[in-house]
Design a protein around this motif. Structure first.
Motif, mmCIF file in Angstrom:
data_model
loop_
_atom_site.group_PDB
_atom_site.id
_atom_site.type_symbol
_atom_site.label_atom_id
_atom_site.label_comp_id
_atom_site.label_asym_id
_atom_site.label_seq_id
_atom_site.Cartn_x
_atom_site.Cartn_y
_atom_site.Cartn_z
ATOM 1 N N ALA A 108 0.822 -1.210 0.000
ATOM 2 C CA ALA A 108 0.000 0.000 0.000
ATOM 3 C C ALA A 108 0.852 1.255 0.000
ATOM 4 O O ALA A 108 0.690 2.150 -0.840
ATOM 5 C CB ALA A 108 -0.937 -0.011 1.202
ATOM 6 N N PHE A 109 1.781 1.350 0.939
ATOM 7 C CA PHE A 109 2.610 2.559 1.031
ATOM 8 C C PHE A 109 3.533 2.706 -0.175
ATOM 9 O O PHE A 109 3.733 3.814 -0.683
ATOM 10 C CB PHE A 109 3.436 2.549 2.315
ATOM 11 C CG PHE A 109 2.737 3.181 3.490
ATOM 12 C CD1 PHE A 109 2.267 4.478 3.419
ATOM 13 C CD2 PHE A 109 2.540 2.468 4.659
ATOM 14 C CE1 PHE A 109 1.624 5.067 4.502
ATOM 15 C CE2 PHE A 109 1.894 3.047 5.746
ATOM 16 C CZ PHE A 109 1.431 4.350 5.667
ATOM 17 N N ALA A 110 4.104 1.602 -0.642
ATOM 18 C CA ALA A 110 4.985 1.686 -1.808
ATOM 19 C C ALA A 110 4.206 2.106 -3.048
ATOM 20 O O ALA A 110 4.688 2.914 -3.855
ATOM 21 C CB ALA A 110 5.680 0.346 -2.037
ATOM 22 N N GLY A 111 2.982 1.594 -3.207
ATOM 23 C CA GLY A 111 2.160 1.973 -4.344
ATOM 24 C C GLY A 111 1.746 3.431 -4.297
ATOM 25 O O GLY A 111 1.795 4.142 -5.307
ATOM 26 N N LEU A 112 1.333 3.887 -3.109
ATOM 27 C CA LEU A 112 0.946 5.289 -2.956
ATOM 28 C C LEU A 112 2.144 6.205 -3.189
ATOM 29 O O LEU A 112 2.024 7.241 -3.867
ATOM 30 C CB LEU A 112 0.378 5.513 -1.556
ATOM 31 C CG LEU A 112 -1.016 4.917 -1.299
ATOM 32 C CD1 LEU A 112 -1.248 4.732 0.192
ATOM 33 C CD2 LEU A 112 -2.098 5.802 -1.908
ATOM 34 N N ASN A 113 3.285 5.847 -2.636
ATOM 35 C CA ASN A 113 4.482 6.668 -2.804
ATOM 36 C C ASN A 113 4.870 6.769 -4.281
ATOM 37 O O ASN A 113 5.241 7.843 -4.777
ATOM 38 C CB ASN A 113 5.626 6.077 -1.992
ATOM 39 C CG ASN A 113 6.694 7.090 -1.639
ATOM 40 O OD1 ASN A 113 6.394 8.177 -1.136
ATOM 41 N ND2 ASN A 113 7.948 6.754 -1.877
ATOM 42 N N LYS A 118 6.903 9.813 -5.268
ATOM 43 C CA LYS A 118 7.895 9.415 -4.262
ATOM 44 C C LYS A 118 8.261 10.547 -3.282
ATOM 45 O O LYS A 118 9.431 10.916 -3.138
ATOM 46 C CB LYS A 118 9.161 8.888 -4.941
ATOM 47 C CG LYS A 118 8.914 7.666 -5.817
ATOM 48 C CD LYS A 118 10.218 7.143 -6.417
ATOM 49 C CE LYS A 118 9.964 5.906 -7.267
ATOM 50 N NZ LYS A 118 11.208 5.401 -7.898
ATOM 51 N N PRO A 119 7.279 11.083 -2.565
ATOM 52 C CA PRO A 119 7.600 12.129 -1.583
ATOM 53 C C PRO A 119 8.377 11.612 -0.378
ATOM 54 O O PRO A 119 9.066 12.388 0.296
ATOM 55 C CB PRO A 119 6.223 12.651 -1.162
ATOM 56 C CG PRO A 119 5.281 11.516 -1.431
ATOM 57 C CD PRO A 119 5.821 10.849 -2.656
ATOM 58 N N TYR A 120 8.276 10.309 -0.077
ATOM 59 C CA TYR A 120 9.005 9.738 1.056
ATOM 60 C C TYR A 120 10.259 9.023 0.569
ATOM 61 O O TYR A 120 10.169 8.154 -0.313
ATOM 62 C CB TYR A 120 8.136 8.736 1.820
ATOM 63 C CG TYR A 120 7.046 9.350 2.657
ATOM 64 C CD1 TYR A 120 7.319 9.903 3.902
ATOM 65 C CD2 TYR A 120 5.723 9.356 2.205
ATOM 66 C CE1 TYR A 120 6.305 10.458 4.679
ATOM 67 C CE2 TYR A 120 4.711 9.911 2.979
ATOM 68 C CZ TYR A 120 5.006 10.465 4.209
ATOM 69 O OH TYR A 120 4.005 11.008 4.973
ATOM 70 N N PRO A 121 11.427 9.330 1.119
ATOM 71 C CA PRO A 121 12.614 8.532 0.823
ATOM 72 C C PRO A 121 12.467 7.152 1.461
ATOM 73 O O PRO A 121 11.640 6.952 2.361
ATOM 74 C CB PRO A 121 13.749 9.335 1.462
ATOM 75 C CG PRO A 121 13.093 10.135 2.540
ATOM 76 C CD PRO A 121 11.707 10.437 2.053
ATOM 77 N N PRO A 122 13.279 6.177 1.020
ATOM 78 C CA PRO A 122 13.081 4.791 1.464
ATOM 79 C C PRO A 122 13.055 4.578 2.975
ATOM 80 O O PRO A 122 12.175 3.868 3.490
ATOM 81 C CB PRO A 122 14.261 4.057 0.821
ATOM 82 C CG PRO A 122 14.541 4.833 -0.420
ATOM 83 C CD PRO A 122 14.289 6.269 -0.050
ATOM 84 N N GLN A 123 13.988 5.176 3.732
ATOM 85 C CA GLN A 123 14.019 4.922 5.176
ATOM 86 C C GLN A 123 12.813 5.524 5.886
ATOM 87 O O GLN A 123 12.268 4.935 6.829
ATOM 88 C CB GLN A 123 15.315 5.453 5.783
ATOM 89 C CG GLN A 123 16.556 4.655 5.403
ATOM 90 C CD GLN A 123 16.544 3.231 5.946
ATOM 91 O OE1 GLN A 123 16.305 3.008 7.123
ATOM 92 N NE2 GLN A 123 16.804 2.264 5.077
ATOM 93 N N ALA A 124 12.359 6.687 5.435
ATOM 94 C CA ALA A 124 11.173 7.312 6.028
ATOM 95 C C ALA A 124 9.932 6.480 5.720
ATOM 96 O O ALA A 124 9.050 6.307 6.573
ATOM 97 C CB ALA A 124 11.005 8.734 5.508
ATOM 98 N N LEU A 125 9.864 5.962 4.491
ATOM 99 C CA LEU A 125 8.726 5.123 4.119
ATOM 100 C C LEU A 125 8.744 3.825 4.920
ATOM 101 O O LEU A 125 7.695 3.361 5.390
ATOM 102 C CB LEU A 125 8.771 4.825 2.618
ATOM 103 C CG LEU A 125 7.501 4.238 2.003
ATOM 104 C CD1 LEU A 125 6.333 5.198 2.135
ATOM 105 C CD2 LEU A 125 7.737 3.878 0.541
ATOM 106 N N LEU A 126 9.909 3.258 5.124
ATOM 107 C CA LEU A 126 10.038 2.036 5.913
ATOM 108 C C LEU A 126 9.582 2.258 7.351
ATOM 109 O O LEU A 126 8.931 1.392 7.953
ATOM 110 C CB LEU A 126 11.483 1.550 5.874
ATOM 111 C CG LEU A 126 11.806 0.224 6.557
ATOM 112 C CD1 LEU A 126 10.931 -0.902 6.032
ATOM 113 C CD2 LEU A 126 13.286 -0.118 6.371
ATOM 114 N N ALA A 127 9.882 3.426 7.910
ATOM 115 C CA ALA A 127 9.438 3.740 9.267
ATOM 116 C C ALA A 127 7.913 3.769 9.351
ATOM 117 O O ALA A 127 7.319 3.268 10.322
ATOM 118 C CB ALA A 127 10.024 5.078 9.718
ATOM 119 N N LEU A 128 7.266 4.334 8.346
ATOM 120 C CA LEU A 128 5.806 4.345 8.314
ATOM 121 C C LEU A 128 5.252 2.934 8.203
ATOM 122 O O LEU A 128 4.265 2.584 8.857
ATOM 123 C CB LEU A 128 5.305 5.176 7.131
ATOM 124 C CG LEU A 128 5.324 6.690 7.273
ATOM 125 C CD1 LEU A 128 4.777 7.336 6.006
ATOM 126 C CD2 LEU A 128 4.489 7.132 8.469
#
Length: 310
Positions: A108-113, A118-128
């Protein structure tokens, strides 16, 4: 435009690294073992449809679905006024020990990003991802979401802004994973664990994990296999997983190198370096471990890609 993302199944703990080690799985026959989420832009509103083999096990109310909640958070956090239509293809059983909730959250988050630049960098997205998956499992831990998102074998660091780092893998290992068909609550399985451990157990845990990491970098298979054991969770969970202890004994008699619990179970994994033996073990597990029609067995290797567009 529609963006569709696939997020593979994962093994948490991998026996030796309770809450600190995880691995993504790829069936060797090329089939997909993981969830997909599709994101389509709308002028306004938020919709969610669900399909796949395990759709009927999810809440009927879309707002209770974690994928809906991920989208709601993402749109609000980014100040996005337009809407999205989501479709979740639920291909992993809930409560299986294969990172089912993590797969949905990551997809879900990867698809939305991806769909919104891609407003979230990978580490920030991983934290979410970890935060949202923790709402289901009862605690924030990354041993499923990190390998699901990044692929391979991941060691959790959570230091200096780095949540995890990939370990070198043993590319000739075959991981036979068997889901019996029984559903077990992750939160309940965590309740089986003691509140504290004695000093000897803590030392053994640290030694085994350190030795496994060392062996991974040295590519010392014998050492890695000798320490691929669980002193933290398996002693307390094995008896609560129907058929696990007898399956472990049966697989050892077949010649498998080591067998453990994937996540909190009931899925088990068993490792061999012989592809023919892996297939024989898979047949044995279908006959002796799978006990419900929904159960399955896959011969896997590590999924090096992790989450990707499809």
């Amino acid at each position: 435009m529609t963006v569709t993302v696939y997020a593979p199944a994962s093994m948490g703990n991998v026996s030796v690294g309770f809450d600190l080690l995880g691995a993504a799985l790829a069936p060797v026959d090329g089939s997909r073992l993981g969830d997909c989420v599709s994101v389509t832009h709308l002028d306004d509103g938020l919709t969610l449809t669900v399909g796949g083999a395990w759709a009927d096990k999810l809440p009927a109310e879309p707002r209770q679905n974690i994928v809906w909640q991920c989208a709601e958070f993402f749109l609000k956090a980014q100040g996005i006024k337009s809407g999205v239509a989501l479709h979740l293809e639920k291909n992993l059983p809930v409560g299986s020990g294969l990172g089912s909730s993590a797969s949905s959250v990551v997809a879900a988050f990867a698809g939305l990003n991806e769909a919104f630049g891609k407003p979230y960098p990978p580490q920030a997205l991983l934290a979410l991802m970890g935060e949202f998956e923790g709402k289901i499992s009862g605690a924030v831990h990354y041993d499923n979401v990190a390998p699901c998102y990044l692929g391979g074998m991941q060691l959790m660091l959570e230091q200096s802004g780095r949540i995890s780092e990939a370990l070198p893998s043993f590319d000739n290992w075959y991981w036979v994973v068997a889901y019996s068909g029984v559903s077990l609550s992750t939160a309940r399985m965590r309740q089986l664990l003691p509140a504290s451990y004695d000093r000897r157990t803590c030392i053994d845990f640290g030694r085994n994990l350190a030795a496994f990491v060392h062996a991974s970098y040295r590519q010392d298979e014998a050492l890695a296999l000798s320490v691929l054991k669980d002193v933290i969770a398996e002693p307390y969970r094995a008896g609560a997983i129907p058929g696990f202890e007898s399956a472990r004994s049966g697989l050892a008699e077949l010649g498998m190198d080591v067998t453990g619990i994937s996540g909190s179970g009931p899925t088990l994994f068993s490792v061999t370096r012989d592809p023919q033996l892996a297939q024989r073990a898979a047949e044995w597990l279908r006959e002796h471990y799978v006990c419900e029609p929904e159960g399955f067995v896959h011969v896997c290797q590590l999924d090096k890609q992790g989450t990707r567009r499809v």
